[in-house]
Design a protein around this motif. Structure first.
Motif, PDB file in Angstrom:
ATOM      1  N   LYS A 174      -6.561   3.973  26.451  1.00  0.00           N
ATOM      2  CA  LYS A 174      -7.976   3.794  26.240  1.00  0.00           C
ATOM      3  C   LYS A 174      -8.512   3.943  27.489  1.00  0.00           C
ATOM      4  N   ASN A 175      -8.175   3.979  28.499  1.00  0.00           N
ATOM      5  CA  ASN A 175      -8.643   4.455  29.885  1.00  0.00           C
ATOM      6  C   ASN A 175      -9.042   5.888  29.752  1.00  0.00           C
ATOM      7  N   ASP A 176      -9.736   6.331  30.939  1.00  0.00           N
ATOM      8  CA  ASP A 176     -10.098   7.769  31.144  1.00  0.00           C
ATOM      9  C   ASP A 176      -8.995   8.555  31.927  1.00  0.00           C
ATOM     10  N   ARG A 177      -7.748   7.902  32.250  1.00  0.00           N
ATOM     11  CA  ARG A 177      -6.522   8.696  32.593  1.00  0.00           C
ATOM     12  C   ARG A 177      -5.478   7.782  32.256  1.00  0.00           C
ATOM     13  N   ALA A 178      -4.261   8.606  32.090  1.00  0.00           N
ATOM     14  CA  ALA A 178      -3.011   8.178  31.581  1.00  0.00           C
ATOM     15  C   ALA A 178      -2.258   7.564  32.854  1.00  0.00           C
ATOM     16  N   GLY A 179      -1.406   6.776  32.346  1.00  0.00           N
ATOM     17  CA  GLY A 179      -0.455   5.793  33.406  1.00  0.00           C
ATOM     18  C   GLY A 179      -0.566   4.282  33.083  1.00  0.00           C
ATOM     19  N   GLY A 180      -1.609   3.677  32.466  1.00  0.00           N
ATOM     20  CA  GLY A 180      -1.504   2.543  32.371  1.00  0.00           C
ATOM     21  C   GLY A 180      -1.650   1.621  33.586  1.00  0.00           C
ATOM     22  N   LEU A 181      -0.918   0.501  33.706  1.00  0.00           N
ATOM     23  CA  LEU A 181      -0.856  -0.258  34.763  1.00  0.00           C
ATOM     24  C   LEU A 181      -0.317   0.473  36.219  1.00  0.00           C
ATOM     25  N   LEU A 182       0.532   1.471  35.735  1.00  0.00           N
ATOM     26  CA  LEU A 182       0.961   2.360  37.090  1.00  0.00           C
ATOM     27  C   LEU A 182      -0.137   3.016  37.709  1.00  0.00           C
ATOM     28  N   ARG A 183      -1.272   3.407  36.818  1.00  0.00           N
ATOM     29  CA  ARG A 183      -2.418   4.244  37.454  1.00  0.00           C
ATOM     30  C   ARG A 183      -3.537   3.171  37.873  1.00  0.00           C
ATOM     31  N   TYR A 184      -3.812   2.063  37.076  1.00  0.00           N
ATOM     32  CA  TYR A 184      -4.984   1.096  37.483  1.00  0.00           C
ATOM     33  C   TYR A 184      -4.401  -0.138  37.675  1.00  0.00           C
ATOM     34  N   GLY A 185      -3.180  -0.578  37.983  1.00  0.00           N
ATOM     35  CA  GLY A 185      -2.464  -1.669  38.754  1.00  0.00           C
ATOM     36  C   GLY A 185      -1.845  -1.533  39.887  1.00  0.00           C
ATOM     37  N   VAL A 214      -9.591   6.604  24.116  1.00  0.00           N
ATOM     38  CA  VAL A 214      -9.331   6.239  22.748  1.00  0.00           C
ATOM     39  C   VAL A 214      -8.855   4.805  22.611  1.00  0.00           C
ATOM     40  N   PHE A 215      -9.462   3.965  22.119  1.00  0.00           N
ATOM     41  CA  PHE A 215      -9.288   2.427  21.789  1.00  0.00           C
ATOM     42  C   PHE A 215      -8.784   2.578  20.333  1.00  0.00           C
ATOM     43  N   VAL A 216      -7.633   1.792  20.295  1.00  0.00           N
ATOM     44  CA  VAL A 216      -6.765   1.766  18.955  1.00  0.00           C
ATOM     45  C   VAL A 216      -7.104   0.353  18.373  1.00  0.00           C
ATOM     46  N   GLY A 217      -7.981  -0.066  17.322  1.00  0.00           N
ATOM     47  CA  GLY A 217      -8.006  -1.332  17.110  1.00  0.00           C
ATOM     48  C   GLY A 217      -9.436  -1.357  16.197  1.00  0.00           C
ATOM     49  N   LEU A 223     -17.683  -1.358  20.810  1.00  0.00           N
ATOM     50  CA  LEU A 223     -17.347  -0.615  21.849  1.00  0.00           C
ATOM     51  C   LEU A 223     -18.363  -0.832  23.143  1.00  0.00           C
ATOM     52  N   GLY A 224     -18.677  -2.176  23.025  1.00  0.00           N
ATOM     53  CA  GLY A 224     -19.805  -2.189  24.232  1.00  0.00           C
ATOM     54  C   GLY A 224     -19.311  -2.031  25.693  1.00  0.00           C
ATOM     55  N   LYS A 225     -20.302  -1.754  26.507  1.00  0.00           N
ATOM     56  CA  LYS A 225     -20.152  -1.232  27.867  1.00  0.00           C
ATOM     57  C   LYS A 225     -19.395  -2.462  28.568  1.00  0.00           C
ATOM     58  N   GLY A 226     -18.435  -2.047  29.145  1.00  0.00           N
ATOM     59  CA  GLY A 226     -17.422  -2.990  30.017  1.00  0.00           C
ATOM     60  C   GLY A 226     -16.924  -3.887  29.437  1.00  0.00           C
ATOM     61  N   SER A 227     -16.552  -3.838  28.038  1.00  0.00           N
ATOM     62  CA  SER A 227     -15.795  -4.627  27.170  1.00  0.00           C
ATOM     63  C   SER A 227     -14.489  -4.678  27.476  1.00  0.00           C
ATOM     64  N   ASN A 230     -11.855  -3.111  24.954  1.00  0.00           N
ATOM     65  CA  ASN A 230     -11.457  -1.610  24.896  1.00  0.00           C
ATOM     66  C   ASN A 230     -11.577  -0.912  26.073  1.00  0.00           C
ATOM     67  N   ASN A 231     -12.001  -1.692  27.159  1.00  0.00           N
ATOM     68  CA  ASN A 231     -12.193  -1.249  28.764  1.00  0.00           C
ATOM     69  C   ASN A 231     -13.031  -0.052  28.688  1.00  0.00           C
ATOM     70  N   GLY A 232     -14.190  -0.064  27.669  1.00  0.00           N
ATOM     71  CA  GLY A 232     -15.045   0.977  27.852  1.00  0.00           C
ATOM     72  C   GLY A 232     -14.662   2.134  27.321  1.00  0.00           C
ATOM     73  N   ALA A 233     -13.757   2.230  26.238  1.00  0.00           N
ATOM     74  CA  ALA A 233     -13.399   3.606  25.904  1.00  0.00           C
ATOM     75  C   ALA A 233     -14.618   4.390  25.110  1.00  0.00           C
ATOM     76  N   ARG A 234     -14.233   5.547  24.868  1.00  0.00           N
ATOM     77  CA  ARG A 234     -15.513   6.481  24.476  1.00  0.00           C
ATOM     78  C   ARG A 234     -15.244   6.574  22.739  1.00  0.00           C
ATOM     79  N   GLU A 235     -14.103   6.190  22.428  1.00  0.00           N
ATOM     80  CA  GLU A 235     -13.860   6.311  21.054  1.00  0.00           C
ATOM     81  C   GLU A 235     -13.130   5.406  20.460  1.00  0.00           C
ATOM     82  N   ASN A 236     -13.240   4.943  19.451  1.00  0.00           N
ATOM     83  CA  ASN A 236     -12.588   3.731  18.535  1.00  0.00           C
ATOM     84  C   ASN A 236     -11.640   4.364  17.405  1.00  0.00           C
ATOM     85  N   LEU A 237     -10.581   3.918  17.261  1.00  0.00           N
ATOM     86  CA  LEU A 237      -9.790   4.567  16.073  1.00  0.00           C
ATOM     87  C   LEU A 237      -9.335   3.160  15.325  1.00  0.00           C
ATOM     88  N   GLU A 238      -9.404   3.349  14.204  1.00  0.00           N
ATOM     89  CA  GLU A 238      -8.984   2.366  13.221  1.00  0.00           C
ATOM     90  C   GLU A 238      -7.276   2.391  12.850  1.00  0.00           C
TER      91      GLU A 238
END
Length: 492
Positions: A174-185, A214-217, A223-227, A230-238
């Motif tokens: 869902k973030n703009d770069r891969a890595g999860g908490l490795l990336r942004y934690g 891509v937010f899967v949900g 996809l509200g800004k700052g949600s 979904n962390n501001g993802a650009r795309e929603n996937l059902e």
């Protein structure tokens, strides 16, 4: 066993750090690894025990005596092969794992344990330098498609293993770069993000497709800004679309729901979750432009929570130029040395001082936060009280209340579970802690109640270590492979 008497002849040598004044001026890694001679001596200290408790203490069951012996004999390439046989990303664990293997080392019964983590660090850095880490492309394709949701260490490990088994794998983040908490934690000064990028490049060469933003949900989550969801993802996937397009889905997101502290004054400006604070600095380090970055410059910072996330807040605040940094821990201060006869080979309770603590921090133990105080909506202090524990109860010490000046409070008290709407959108059953309910049985493990849907990592077991995430990703990959093909040759 390379040197029979090595454990008696050589002392443990710790990795070094660059001076505090120097490293506070940047966000780069500052650990000084062992050189070749030091690594070989540390490998020589391994006793090649009849029962390798170190391997049992390691969640991925690294074959530690073998790579120690190979390093002692300067066979670095084979040491790298042995290390990679159980661990997809030793450059992550060699930097940020707390090393439960060392706690389980037999030498640790009455002496200093083998420096296993430092040897692992030396092996993988040597492997990258020598060009030994190459894509391992599957010889045959299965024709099966797998979606892995979440690109943290569990998702990365699972995606890589499944691609090597010949499946077409898409890794969603869902973030703009891969890595999860490795990336942004994890702060860059503990793990530079080039290590993640390098592994992602290897995985893509092995056939993994990466889709970020891509937010899967469920689409109804918006996809509200700052949600927060979904962390501001650009795309929603059902979820329904994902289940229609793929033969199996593995949910490998993190335990991202931070534990809150609902006391008076929580609404004041200046009280934030650690995971509001840490990701922003990582984004800035990556070159992003942020408006209104949450910073600690010139502020009196109070970090509530005595674990690794709290320590990361300390180090980041010091690099911002905080006026003071104080870290709270509710429990009493643990002993400086563990009772080894009582705790070995298990992870001991003892006082642990991180490199961030050494950079300048006041640590307060047995202290509870009663109230956040402030004026005109702005935080100005923290009301605290000393506590003691008797007969299993926490009691406040009379007359110990005080107010500590604070301009910024960072809540780093751990995580209570995954973001619930993701599991709810798939209809996945949850356990009592809100995690995805799935067993770890040898056959049929990691499967949820929803057909074709599996779960692994923090989303299944709750907040845990990077090495546990890698283990779960590898084991879940085998389970998915067996589900798709009827059997699996992937290691478990």
């Amino acid at each position: 066993m390379g040197k029979t008497t090595g454990f008696m002849e050589y002392a443990r040598v710790e990795e070094g750090y660059t001076p505090v004044a120097e490293r506070l001026g940047h966000y780069k890694e500052f650990v000084i690894g062992l050189d070749e001679d030091q690594s070989r001596q540390q490998g020589a200290r391994c006793m090649d025990c009849g029962t390798p408790f170190c391997s049992h203490g390691c969640p991925v069951n690294n074959v530690i005596p073998d790579f120690n012996d190979l390093v002692y004999h300067a066979d670095w390439k084979n040491a790298s092969e042995v290390l990679h046989s159980t661990n997809n990303f030793p450059e992550f664990t060699g930097r940020i794992c707390p090393a439960p293997c060392e706690a389980a080392c037999v030498l640790n019964v009455n002496a200093d344990p083998v420096g296993i983590k430092s040897i692992e660090h030396a092996i993988i850095d040597r492997a990258w330098q020598e060009g030994w880490v190459q894509p391992r492309v599957a010889r045959h394709r299965s024709g099966k498609k797998v979606a892995v949701v979440g690109s943290g260490p569990a998702g990365m490990a699972a995606a890589q293993q499944l691609a090597r088994a010949g499946h077409d794998v898409t890794l969603f983040e869902k973030n703009d770069r891969a890595g999860g908490l490795l990336r942004y934690g994890i702060p860059d000064f503990k793990l530079e993000k080039a290590h993640i990028d390098r592994r992602i490049g290897q995985m893509q060469a092995e056939g993994v497709t990466l889709r970020t933003g891509v937010f899967v949900g469920a689409a109804t989550q918006g996809l509200g800004k700052g949600s927060k969801v979904n962390n501001g993802a650009r795309e929603n996937l059902e979820p329904g679309q994902l289940l229609a397009d793929f033969d199996a889905v593995l949910l490998a997101g993190g335990a991202e729901q931070s534990r809150d502290l609902p006391i008076p004054g929580r609404e004041l400006d200046g009280v934030h979750f650690a995971m509001e604070f840490l990701p922003q600095q990582n984004k800035v380090n990556a070159g992003d432009k942020l408006k209104g970055q949450l910073r600690a410059d010139g502020k009196h910072v109070v970090v509530i929570g005595g674990g690794d996330t709290g320590s990361d807040c300390v180090g980041t605040s010091r690099r911002h130029g905080a006026a003071s940094v104080t870290q709270f821990e509710l429990l009493p201060a643990p002993p400086r040395e563990e009772n080894r006869a009582l705790t070995w080979p298990y992870w001991p309770l003892k006082l642990r001082t991180s490199s961030s603590h050494e950079e300048g921090c006041t640590r307060e133990f047995a202290i509870a936060t009663k109230e956040f105080v402030g004026e005109k909506g702005r935080l100005s202090g923290v009301k605290t009280v000393r506590v003691e524990f008797k007969d299993g109860k926490m009691l406040e010490s009379p007359g110990s209340e005080k107010i500590l000046p604070a301009d910024l409070v960072l809540l780093a008290m751990g995580f209570v579970g995954p973001v619930a709407p993701v599991l709810d959108a798939f209809g996945v059953d949850k356990d009592a802690r809100g995690n995805a309910r799935a067993s770890t049985d040898f056959h049929g493990g990691y499967a949820t109640n929803v057909p074709k849907v599996f779960a692994a990592g923090d989303m299944r077991r709750g907040q845990s270590l990077v090495v546990w995430a890698i283990r779960e990703g590898r084991q879940a990959a085998r389970a998915v492979d067996e589900f798709l093909m009827g059997y699996s040759d992937l290691p478990r």
